[in-house]
Write a protein that holds these residues in place. Structure first.
Motif, PDB file in Angstrom:
ATOM      1  N   PHE A   1      34.512 -63.414   3.715  1.00 33.63           N
ATOM      2  CA  PHE A   1      35.303 -63.826   4.932  1.00 33.63           C
ATOM      3  C   PHE A   1      37.097 -64.319   3.907  1.00 33.63           C
ATOM      4  O   PHE A   1      37.848 -63.305   4.615  1.00 33.63           O
ATOM      5  CB  PHE A   1      34.748 -64.458   5.768  1.00 33.63           C
TER       6      PHE A   1
ATOM      7  N   PRO B   1      30.848 -67.091   3.972  1.00 36.64           N
ATOM      8  CA  PRO B   1      32.466 -67.958   3.843  1.00 36.64           C
ATOM      9  C   PRO B   1      32.874 -67.182   2.639  1.00 36.64           C
ATOM     10  O   PRO B   1      34.627 -67.163   3.185  1.00 36.64           O
ATOM     11  CB  PRO B   1      32.136 -69.247   3.849  1.00 36.64           C
TER      12      PRO B   1
ATOM     13  N   PHE C   1      31.906 -64.926   8.928  1.00 35.01           N
ATOM     14  CA  PHE C   1      32.955 -67.077   8.363  1.00 35.01           C
ATOM     15  C   PHE C   1      31.371 -67.674   8.541  1.00 35.01           C
ATOM     16  O   PHE C   1      31.590 -68.635   7.605  1.00 35.01           O
ATOM     17  CB  PHE C   1      33.666 -67.123   8.819  1.00 35.01           C
ATOM     18  N   THR C   2      30.511 -67.391   9.245  1.00 36.17           N
ATOM     19  CA  THR C   2      29.325 -69.079   9.134  1.00 36.17           C
ATOM     20  C   THR C   2      28.394 -68.582   8.003  1.00 36.17           C
ATOM     21  O   THR C   2      28.168 -69.229   7.294  1.00 36.17           O
ATOM     22  CB  THR C   2      28.645 -68.509  10.456  1.00 36.17           C
TER      23      THR C   2
ATOM     24  N   VAL D   1      32.527 -61.083  12.782  1.00 36.92           N
ATOM     25  CA  VAL D   1      33.180 -62.273  12.435  1.00 36.92           C
ATOM     26  C   VAL D   1      33.026 -63.616  12.088  1.00 36.92           C
ATOM     27  O   VAL D   1      33.136 -64.033  11.036  1.00 36.92           O
ATOM     28  CB  VAL D   1      34.782 -62.571  13.570  1.00 36.92           C
ATOM     29  N   VAL D   2      32.329 -63.878  13.134  1.00 33.37           N
ATOM     30  CA  VAL D   2      31.803 -65.230  13.312  1.00 33.37           C
ATOM     31  C   VAL D   2      30.639 -65.063  12.323  1.00 33.37           C
ATOM     32  O   VAL D   2      30.694 -66.549  11.548  1.00 33.37           O
ATOM     33  CB  VAL D   2      31.340 -65.541  14.648  1.00 33.37           C
ATOM     34  N   LEU D   3      29.902 -64.402  12.310  1.00 27.81           N
ATOM     35  CA  LEU D   3      28.965 -64.567  11.252  1.00 27.81           C
ATOM     36  C   LEU D   3      29.333 -64.132   9.684  1.00 27.81           C
ATOM     37  O   LEU D   3      28.982 -65.030   9.355  1.00 27.81           O
ATOM     38  CB  LEU D   3      28.016 -63.372  11.944  1.00 27.81           C
TER      39      LEU D   3
ATOM     40  N   VAL E   1      33.235 -57.482  22.179  1.00 29.20           N
ATOM     41  CA  VAL E   1      32.666 -58.835  21.354  1.00 29.20           C
ATOM     42  C   VAL E   1      32.187 -58.902  20.148  1.00 29.20           C
ATOM     43  O   VAL E   1      31.905 -59.327  20.001  1.00 29.20           O
ATOM     44  CB  VAL E   1      32.439 -59.744  22.841  1.00 29.20           C
ATOM     45  N   TRP E   2      30.965 -57.505  20.362  1.00 31.82           N
ATOM     46  CA  TRP E   2      31.194 -56.918  19.273  1.00 31.82           C
ATOM     47  C   TRP E   2      31.615 -57.216  17.971  1.00 31.82           C
ATOM     48  O   TRP E   2      30.988 -57.683  16.675  1.00 31.82           O
ATOM     49  CB  TRP E   2      30.733 -55.843  18.947  1.00 31.82           C
ATOM     50  N   LEU E   3      32.694 -57.111  17.895  1.00 31.37           N
ATOM     51  CA  LEU E   3      33.569 -57.562  16.638  1.00 31.37           C
ATOM     52  C   LEU E   3      33.929 -58.980  16.292  1.00 31.37           C
ATOM     53  O   LEU E   3      33.587 -59.216  15.299  1.00 31.37           O
ATOM     54  CB  LEU E   3      35.336 -56.622  16.966  1.00 31.37           C
ATOM     55  N   ILE E   4      34.137 -59.768  17.612  1.00 35.09           N
ATOM     56  CA  ILE E   4      33.985 -61.166  17.375  1.00 35.09           C
ATOM     57  C   ILE E   4      32.585 -62.026  16.774  1.00 35.09           C
ATOM     58  O   ILE E   4      32.848 -62.486  15.485  1.00 35.09           O
ATOM     59  CB  ILE E   4      34.100 -61.927  18.836  1.00 35.09           C
ATOM     60  N   LEU E   5      31.705 -61.116  17.246  1.00 33.01           N
ATOM     61  CA  LEU E   5      30.269 -61.416  16.971  1.00 33.01           C
ATOM     62  C   LEU E   5      30.445 -61.017  15.004  1.00 33.01           C
ATOM     63  O   LEU E   5      29.749 -61.932  14.613  1.00 33.01           O
ATOM     64  CB  LEU E   5      29.123 -60.826  17.233  1.00 33.01           C
TER      65      LEU E   5
END
Ligand code: HDD
Ligand code: HEM
Ligand code: HEM
Lengths: 335, 449
Positions: free
Chosen positions: A80, A77, A73-74, A69-71, A63-67
């Protein structure tokens, strides 16, 4: 707080998340590499040890990777979207690696019927464990070399979508990443192993991987001189980065010496510190650019309100996350 | 195949695949926890076996859900970079919160699956409850992001840029409540009934089997209330769509011309060129009643929407009919179950009802896929309703048909493996002798765990 500081903080958090991914998931990938290379009289026990070490934690580690990615693009952007366009091909391939690694691992654990099927899943799992970090390194290399520029209209396919990442530097960084992850995993496994002979197996492996790390590091440095002018400047020219590089070297030597002397916990600490220093050294080298050659942290940042709310969410999330993670590791890794 | 079509198809395949696992990730933890709770309360080992088996199935599905979800978060950028550039700062908020929900879910699932022998009973069931809660939360957050794409609020759009962002208002957009409620209920209805159906199949041949009777009971405990509430929640959704997304409602019901006292259309095949529907059954005043709770209300038709801004009417209409049809059947079965239970009859001994439940098994999942087609295809040609067109958002990368084909093949392959694995590993009758009889727990046995 000014917007610059908030953006800096968030860039820092993204780097911390990446660091977390490398130290935790990196070792899971490295474990896959050793699964592929399992050999000798204790081959099956090696594989079993690796599977038990990865089983309870790999999804949380992932999930660290997902964090990241999400951070990204938020809060940034523009970075990203530009990375997603320029690195479409290696990122898509990396996704295949991620999907196959995760599902093959779980299929192998639960498919208890046939040895043949299990071996096939094991093979898929370990090859995907090799491919994914390699591509991750390639993507980081492409970013660090400043080739992921703004997508120019009408550029041809090769110039726009292949040459940003198909460089000797990016490829050597890919190799370096694989070797580093394998090194890290072997050291972690010396601690997780029950029994001296199994510990010795992974000690030998860690020492070999440590030697390879030096070779890969030199290769990366040499290719950086050619492909990554910014890195070259940041690696060799800047006073900011030099102390970090010295530290990296010191930790690397410490890790190897500690391994030699069978001081497992010291070796683990030093190896983790070494990898963290490499990440922060890279960041320091390209500071203030988030995506060289032109996007600085400040310029790429989202509007202030987004940054503030994200920081608030992070504080809230961390309050839940860190105690939970501590509990997870206490239950399964308390040795 | 054009690049835009390939990108849309790739997104559709990836989401359609992921949603199955996401739904199971929301529903199964609740079933698991209920089984474990029953076991701790009764010490009936059948429940323990159930909890463990369901946990095993969940582990497989969760892993596939996690990796296919990762694919999606990258695909948002790989396929729609312009969309993420614009929308990232405003809908990043629910995605960030979702990230933490995933974290909690993954951590406690690890503890739940591998911790049976390692942590005290209270901590174990507590971990299960946390998995169930964070599963629901992650679903809610991501659906909020999608609701914003349907009814975007919290910004001002000036020459292609969003300014004056208000991410909190964006999260509280007009469709958020309706969609999250409907989706959460859908997840429980679909998993609850699917699990019930599997065990109903076994009970059909082995009606006294204690294992399957208890499994059926827990499956129905979750599936029945959700399936009963789903039409109510769907009605709330429909009224919201009528108000905020009139083009989508018009496509759902194939309303070509704006009119008062609009009838409700059941079935039928829209003929877009002639702007009429063939073979449908019309219920007078029905649509005005359902959409506005007033038989005389005016329903906006597609004539109010420029032709190039119409969604694909046939697809949206058929998908909506499918969802409502399946939903009505599921609600009727749930009603039958509820009546049987209220009259203190055994559901497992009613063969006709078992048949009806078996038939409902796959329906929840089909309805979910159909519902998402309504929502997503009905929003076209917009990726952000009224703000950004899908065609403007797509990546400039050429040759998108290649990743689309590869992803499709990968998911077909994985889907087959998962199905086979569930069949051969989880969905088998346990071979414990006494459970095949009408089993009553003997003297309490302490089972370690
Ligand atoms: C178990 C699954 C299931 C069942 C039985 C139903 N639905 Fe549904 N429906 C969904 C699963 C679903 C979904 C897949 O979850 C959707 C897609 C987006 C969303 O929020 O929920 C959806 C969307 C959706 C929408 C569009 C919302 C939007 O675009 O914003 C409407 C109007 C309805 N539904 C209405 C109904 C009605 C009147 C039903 C009556 C029986 C019904 N649904 C049963
Ligand atoms: C209605 C649509 C969706 C729902 C209800 C949903 C829900 C969930 C749930 C419950 C999980 C937990 C894993 C599992 O149990 O399988 C999950 C995983 C995941 N989803 Fe989705 N999701 C949806 C769509 C999306 C979309 C559009 C994205 C992309 C941004 C996404 C990204 C992810 C990611 C990254 C994971 C992996 C997290 C992990 O490792 O645990 N999901 N999703
Ligand atoms: C998991 C359940 C979902 C399913 C099955 C689903 C289905 C689909 C389908 C069929 C399309 C193609 C529509 C078309 O081009 O005609 C699509 C597009 C898309 N969906 Fe969803 N969707 C789901 C949830 C979500 C969520 C939760 C999000 C975002 C948070 C999302 C974001 C998108 C985007 C960005 C596109 C591409 C642009 C567009 O076509 O508008 N979807 N989805």
């Amino acid at each position: 707080m000014s917007q610059t500081i908030e953006a800096l903080l968030l860039a820092g958090v993204i780097l911390i998340a990446l660091n977390g991914y490398v130290l935790l998931a990196g070792a899971d990938f490295g474990g896959g590499v050793w699964d592929l290379l399992a050999s000798g009289p204790r081959r099956d026990r090696q594989r079993e040890l690796i599977a038990n070490a990865i089983g309870p934690v790999w999804e949380a580690n992932h999930v660290w990777l997902i964090l990241v990615v999400v951070l990204l693009f938020t809060c940034f952007p523009l970075v990203f979207s530009r990375v997603a366009v320029g690195l479409h091909i290696p990122l898509t391939l990396m996704l295949f690696g991620i999907v196959l690694r995760g599902s093959a691992f779980i299929f192998r654990s639960y498919d208890t019927h046939h040895d043949v099927a299990q071996r096939r899943w094991g093979r898929t799992f370990s090859i995907a464990s090799l491919l994914t970090p390699f591509l991750l390194g390639v993507c980081v290399g492409a970013i660090a070399s400043g080739r992921v520029g703004p997508p120019a209209a009408g550029t041809d396919f090769i110039a726009g979508y292949v040459s940003p990442w198909l460089t000797p530097f990016a490829l050597s960084l890919g190799l370096f990443t694989v070797v580093l992850f394998a090194f890290l995993a072997a050291i972690y496994l010396t601690i997780e192993a029950d029994g001296e002979s199994l510990k010795e197996d992974f000690r030998t492996r860690a020492l070999m991987a440590g030697g390879l790390c030096f070779v890969a590091a030199v290769l990366t440095l040499v290719t950086a001189l050619r492909d990554a002018p910014l890195m070259q400047e940041g690696l060799l020219g800047s006073t900011r980065a030099i102390p970090i590089h010295l530290l990296t070297g010191a930790f690397a030597v410490t890790a190897l010496v500690a391994l030699w002397k069978r001081r497992w916990h010291l070796a683990r600490f030093a190896a983790a510190a070494q990898l963290s220093c490499i990440i922060w050294g890279w960041a320091a080298a390209q500071y203030p650019y988030l995506l060289p050659p032109d996007l600085t942290i400040k310029e790429a940042a989202a509007p202030r309100i987004t940054l503030q709310l994200t920081l608030a969410a992070l504080v809230l999330g961390a309050a839940v996350l860190f105690p939970s993670l501590r509990y997870l590791f206490r239950v399964f890794k308390s040795k | 195949m054009s690049d835009l079509l390939a990108a849309r198809s790739q997104m559709a395949i990836s989401l359609a695949f992921h949603i199955i696992f996401a739904v199971v990730g929301i529903g199964m933890p609740l079933l698991m926890v209920l089984a474990e709770w029953r076991w701790r309360a009764t010490r009936d080992p059948v429940y323990l076996e159930l909890a463990r088996r369901w946990a095993k199935g969940t582990a497989i599905l969760f892993a596939v859900g996690a990796v296919s979800g990762t694919v999606l978060s990258f695909e948002l950028g790989l396929l729609w970079p312009r969309f993420m550039e614009m929308a990232g700062p405003i809908i990043g908020m629910p995605f960030s919160l979702e990230g933490f929900a995933f974290f909690t879910e993954a951590i406690f699932l690890g503890i739940y699956l591998y911790g049976w022998e390692k942590i005290p009973p209270k901590a174990h069931i507590g971990a299960g409850i946390l998995v169930a809660l964070s599963g629901v939360l992650s679903g809610i957050f991501v659906v909020i992001a999608n609701a914003w794409m349907n009814t975007p609020t919290g910004f001002r759009a000036i020459s292609g840029q969003l300014t004056e962002l208000d991410p909190i208002r964006a999260m509280l957009n007009p469709a958020a409540f309706q969609q999250t409620l409907h989706m959460t209920l859908a997840a429980y209805a679909a998993t609850g009934l699917a699990v019930s159906a599997v065990h109903a199949v076994f009970l059909f041949g082995d009606p006294m089997n204690a294992f399957h009777r208890r499994a059926l009971q827990i499956g129905l405990m979750v599936g029945t209330p959700a399936a009963l509430l789903q039409p109510v929640s769907g009605d709330i959704s429909a009224r919201n769509v009528a108000e905020y997304q009139p083009a989508k409602l018009a496509a759902m019901e194939s309303v070509f011309e704006t009119r008062r006292e609009a009838p409700l259309l059941i079935g039928g095949l829209p003929d877009i060129d002639r702007r009429e529907v063939r073979f449908g059954i019309e219920i007078p005043y029905g649509l005005s009643l359902l959409a506005y709770h007033d038989p005389h209300a005016e329903v906006k038709g597609l004539d109010q929407v420029p032709r190039e801004d119409w969604p694909h009417v046939t697809i949206v209409h058929l998908a909506f009919q499918i969802m409502v049809g399946l939903g009505s059947y599921m609600a009727l079965v749930a009603l039958w179950v509820a009546i049987t239970a209220l009259r203190r009859r055994e559901v497992s001994q009613n063969r006709a009802l078992l048949k009806a439940i078996i038939l409902a098994g796959p329906m929840g999942f089909l309805a979910i896929e159909a519902g998402w087609v309504v929502t997503e295809v009905g929003r076209q040609p917009w990726i952000i309703s009224g703000v950004l067109r899908t065609a403007e958002a797509v990546t400039p990368m050429p040759g998108l048909v290649v990743p689309f084909t590869l992803i499709t093949l990968l998911y077909l392959f994985l889907g087959t493996i998962v199905a086979w694995m569930l069949y051969s590993q989880i969905i088998r009758s346990p071979v414990t002798r006494d459970w095949s009889r009408s089993y009553t727990p003997g003297p309490k046995v302490e089972v370690k765990g």
